[in-house]
Design a protein around this motif. Structure first.
Motif, PDB file in Angstrom:
ATOM      1  N   LEU A 233       8.767  -6.638  -4.891  1.00  0.00           N
ATOM      2  CA  LEU A 233       8.120  -5.749  -3.918  1.00  0.00           C
ATOM      3  C   LEU A 233       9.111  -5.368  -2.822  1.00  0.00           C
ATOM      4  CD1 LEU A 233       5.640  -4.409  -2.521  1.00  0.00           C
ATOM      5  CD2 LEU A 233       5.276  -6.582  -1.377  1.00  0.00           C
ATOM      6  N   MET A 234       9.834  -6.388  -2.307  1.00  0.00           N
ATOM      7  CA  MET A 234      10.759  -6.119  -1.208  1.00  0.00           C
ATOM      8  C   MET A 234      11.876  -5.173  -1.657  1.00  0.00           C
ATOM      9  SD  MET A 234       9.025  -7.650   0.901  1.00  0.00           S
ATOM     10  CE  MET A 234       9.936  -7.176   2.339  1.00  0.00           C
TER      11      MET A 234
ATOM     12  N   ALA B 136       0.841  -1.202   0.000  1.00  0.00           N
ATOM     13  CA  ALA B 136       0.000   0.000   0.000  1.00  0.00           C
ATOM     14  C   ALA B 136       0.879   1.256   0.000  1.00  0.00           C
ATOM     15  CB  ALA B 136      -0.924  -0.016   1.212  1.00  0.00           C
ATOM     16  N   ALA B 137       1.907   1.251   0.842  1.00  0.00           N
ATOM     17  CA  ALA B 137       2.786   2.432   0.924  1.00  0.00           C
ATOM     18  C   ALA B 137       3.484   2.669  -0.418  1.00  0.00           C
ATOM     19  CB  ALA B 137       3.814   2.235   2.039  1.00  0.00           C
ATOM     20  N   LEU B 138       3.902   1.587  -1.046  1.00  0.00           N
ATOM     21  CA  LEU B 138       4.586   1.707  -2.332  1.00  0.00           C
ATOM     22  C   LEU B 138       3.638   2.233  -3.419  1.00  0.00           C
ATOM     23  CD1 LEU B 138       7.446   1.099  -3.286  1.00  0.00           C
ATOM     24  CD2 LEU B 138       6.694  -1.215  -3.861  1.00  0.00           C
TER      25      LEU B 138
ATOM     26  N   ASP C 274      -1.590  -3.162  -9.913  1.00  0.00           N
ATOM     27  CA  ASP C 274      -0.420  -3.637 -10.683  1.00  0.00           C
ATOM     28  C   ASP C 274       0.605  -4.335  -9.797  1.00  0.00           C
ATOM     29  OD1 ASP C 274      -1.544  -2.611 -12.910  1.00  0.00           O
ATOM     30  OD2 ASP C 274      -0.223  -0.852 -13.047  1.00  0.00           O
ATOM     31  N   LEU C 275       0.770  -3.831  -8.568  1.00  0.00           N
ATOM     32  CA  LEU C 275       1.789  -4.399  -7.667  1.00  0.00           C
ATOM     33  C   LEU C 275       1.311  -5.654  -6.948  1.00  0.00           C
ATOM     34  CD1 LEU C 275       3.107  -1.138  -5.905  1.00  0.00           C
ATOM     35  CD2 LEU C 275       4.531  -2.738  -7.199  1.00  0.00           C
ATOM     36  N   ARG C 276       0.012  -5.797  -6.824  1.00  0.00           N
ATOM     37  CA  ARG C 276      -0.542  -6.881  -5.986  1.00  0.00           C
ATOM     38  C   ARG C 276      -0.009  -8.280  -6.340  1.00  0.00           C
ATOM     39  NH1 ARG C 276      -6.987  -7.781  -4.472  1.00  0.00           N
ATOM     40  NH2 ARG C 276      -6.671  -9.700  -3.271  1.00  0.00           N
TER      41      ARG C 276
ATOM     42  N   ARG D 215      -7.514   7.184  -8.306  1.00  0.00           N
ATOM     43  CA  ARG D 215      -7.441   6.232  -9.415  1.00  0.00           C
ATOM     44  C   ARG D 215      -6.010   5.741  -9.597  1.00  0.00           C
ATOM     45  NH1 ARG D 215      -8.655   8.984 -14.526  1.00  0.00           N
ATOM     46  NH2 ARG D 215      -6.502   9.610 -14.189  1.00  0.00           N
ATOM     47  N   ASN D 216      -5.051   6.663  -9.571  1.00  0.00           N
ATOM     48  CA  ASN D 216      -3.659   6.269  -9.827  1.00  0.00           C
ATOM     49  C   ASN D 216      -3.095   5.416  -8.690  1.00  0.00           C
ATOM     50  OD1 ASN D 216      -3.968   7.667 -12.151  1.00  0.00           O
ATOM     51  ND2 ASN D 216      -2.827   9.487 -11.487  1.00  0.00           N
ATOM     52  N   THR D 217      -3.516   5.715  -7.469  1.00  0.00           N
ATOM     53  CA  THR D 217      -3.044   4.910  -6.329  1.00  0.00           C
ATOM     54  C   THR D 217      -3.623   3.497  -6.423  1.00  0.00           C
ATOM     55  OG1 THR D 217      -2.979   6.923  -5.008  1.00  0.00           O
ATOM     56  CG2 THR D 217      -2.858   4.849  -3.800  1.00  0.00           C
ATOM     57  N   LEU D 218      -4.906   3.410  -6.733  1.00  0.00           N
ATOM     58  CA  LEU D 218      -5.537   2.081  -6.864  1.00  0.00           C
ATOM     59  C   LEU D 218      -4.927   1.305  -8.020  1.00  0.00           C
ATOM     60  CD1 LEU D 218      -9.308   2.976  -6.285  1.00  0.00           C
ATOM     61  CD2 LEU D 218      -7.803   1.667  -4.757  1.00  0.00           C
ATOM     62  N   SER D 219      -4.661   2.006  -9.105  1.00  0.00           N
ATOM     63  CA  SER D 219      -4.086   1.351 -10.275  1.00  0.00           C
ATOM     64  C   SER D 219      -2.690   0.804  -9.943  1.00  0.00           C
ATOM     65  CB  SER D 219      -4.048   2.385 -11.408  1.00  0.00           C
ATOM     66  OG  SER D 219      -3.369   1.889 -12.475  1.00  0.00           O
ATOM     67  N   ALA D 220      -1.895   1.584  -9.204  1.00  0.00           N
ATOM     68  CA  ALA D 220      -0.557   1.123  -8.794  1.00  0.00           C
ATOM     69  C   ALA D 220      -0.702  -0.097  -7.878  1.00  0.00           C
ATOM     70  CB  ALA D 220       0.192   2.250  -8.077  1.00  0.00           C
ATOM     71  N   PHE D 221      -1.678  -0.051  -6.988  1.00  0.00           N
ATOM     72  CA  PHE D 221      -1.892  -1.173  -6.057  1.00  0.00           C
ATOM     73  C   PHE D 221      -2.258  -2.446  -6.834  1.00  0.00           C
ATOM     74  CE2 PHE D 221      -4.301  -3.875  -3.229  1.00  0.00           C
ATOM     75  CZ  PHE D 221      -3.585  -3.822  -2.040  1.00  0.00           C
TER      76      PHE D 221
END
Ligand code: BTN
Length: 269
Positions: free
Chosen positions: A198-199, A92-94, A188-190, A180-186
Motif C-alpha cells: 500500500l505504501m 481510499a485515495a488509491l 481488494d486493497l484493504r 462499483r469499481n471504486t468499492l471493488s478496488a477498496f
C-alpha cells in the motif's frame, strides 16, 4: 441512480447494507449516525445530491443533483487494522486513483486526501471516526468525485483548481459503475492496510514528489522544502530549506506546489 439499480449494480460485492438518497445534507453525517446505531462493516450510503456536503476543515463540498458521485462507507476496523487507521486515507485515495487509471487517465494523489487529474482536483476523501471510549469503533469514509463539469464549483470559491471526469475524458461515465469499481478496488486493497505494498503504491502516485512545496499548518506556521515522500503512518516528509527533515501530520494543513504559490501571490488570490 436509485435504490434498486444500485443494489443490483453492487450485488456481487461483499458489502453490508446499501442505502440510497435522492437528496441529503451530507452522506458522512448520515453515515456517522448509522454507524452509531449499528451499521455493519462496509455499509454504503449514496446520495444523488448533497445540500450540506463537507470537505476537510469544514469546507463546503458541492454535489448538485445528477452530477457527481457522493458516498460514504462505514467500516468496523478489525483488531489487526486498528494500528493502521491513519493509512485509510491513502487506501481510499488509491482505490479512486486505480479506478481512474482504468479509463487510461493518470491520477495523482495530493497528500493527504485529494485526487488530481492534470494538476486539478477531481475527487476528495473525508475520514471521520466514531469512538467507543478511547477505542475507534467505526470509521466513516466519505468520497466525492466530480463526474460532470457541472459538479465543479465556480472559481470564485475554489481554493485549488478543480476538474471533472467529463473534462478529462470528453464524455460522461456511469456513476454506478464508477462506484462499483471504486468499492471493488477498496475491498481488494484493504488486506494491504498494514503492508508495504500500500505504501509503495501510494508513494508512486504522490503528487509533487521531489518538488519544492509549501505546507501551511494553520496560524502562521509554514514549512517550505522538498517533498520527499510518505512515512509508514501516512504522514508527509519534507526536507526543509535548511536541510532538516520535517514530518507533517494530518490535521489543518494545506499542501501547495511552489509554482502555484508564486502564481497565487502574483494574482493576489
Ligand atoms: C475534501 O476534499 O476536503 C474531502 C471531500 C469529501 C466529500 C465527500 S462527498 C461524500 C461525503 N459526504 C460529505 O459531506 N463529504 C464527503
Amino acid at each position: 441512480m436509485n435504490q434498486t439499480s444500485l443494489t443490483q449494480t453492487l450485488s456481487q460485492l461483499p458489502l453490508g447494507e446499501i442505502r440510497y438518497f435522492d437528496s441529503i445534507g451530507s452522506t458522512n453525517d448520515e453515515a456517522l449516525k448509522w454507524a452509531q446505531s449499528g451499521a455493519r462493516d462496509m455499509s454504503i450510503l449514496v446520495a444523488d445530491e448533497q445540500t450540506l456536503g463537507r470537505g476537510r476543515m469544514d469546507r463546503p463540498w458541492f454535489t448538485p443533483p445528477g452530477t457527481a458521485l457522493a458516498f460514504s462507507m462505514v467500516l468496523r476496523p478489525t483488531l489487526d487494522e486498528k494500528p493502521h487507521l491513519s493509512r485509510l486515507v491513502g487506501l481510499a485515495a488509491l482505490s479512486i486513483a486505480q479506478t481512474l487509471q482504468t479509463f487510461r487517465l493518470s491520477p495523482q494523489i495530493k497528500w493527504p486526501n485529494d485526487i488530481l487529474l492534470n494538476q486539478r482536483k477531481v475527487a476528495g476523501v473525508l475520514i471521520e471516526l466514531v469512538w467507543a471510549g478511547d477505542e475507534v469503533a467505526c470509521v466513516v469514509i466519505g468520497i466525492g468525485i466530480n463526474v460532470l463539469k457541472r459538479a465543479v464549483p465556480g472559481t470564485d470559491i475554489l481554493r485549488f483548481p478543480a476538474t471533472s471526469l467529463e473534462d478529462a475524458l470528453g464524455n460522461a461515465v456511469d456513476r454506478e459503475n464508477l462506484l462499483r469499481n471504486t468499492l471493488s478496488a477498496f475491498i481488494d486493497l484493504r488486506p494491504q492496510l498494514g503492508g508495504d505494498l500500500l505504501m509503495n503504491k501510494w508513494g508512486e502516485l504522490l503528487a509533487y514528489r521531489g518538488r519544492q512545496v509549501r505546507v501551511e499548518m494553520g496560524g502562521d506556521r509554514t514549512v517550505a522544502g522538498r517533498l520527499e515522500g510518505i512515512l509508514s503512518d501516512g504522514s508527509l516528509r519534507i526536507r526543509d530549506d535548511n536541510g532538516k527533515s520535517v514530518t507533517v501530520n494530518f490535521g489543518d494543513v494545506r499542501l501547495r506546489p511552489f509554482t502555484d504559490i508564486l502564481k497565487n501571490k502574483a494574482t493576489n488570490v
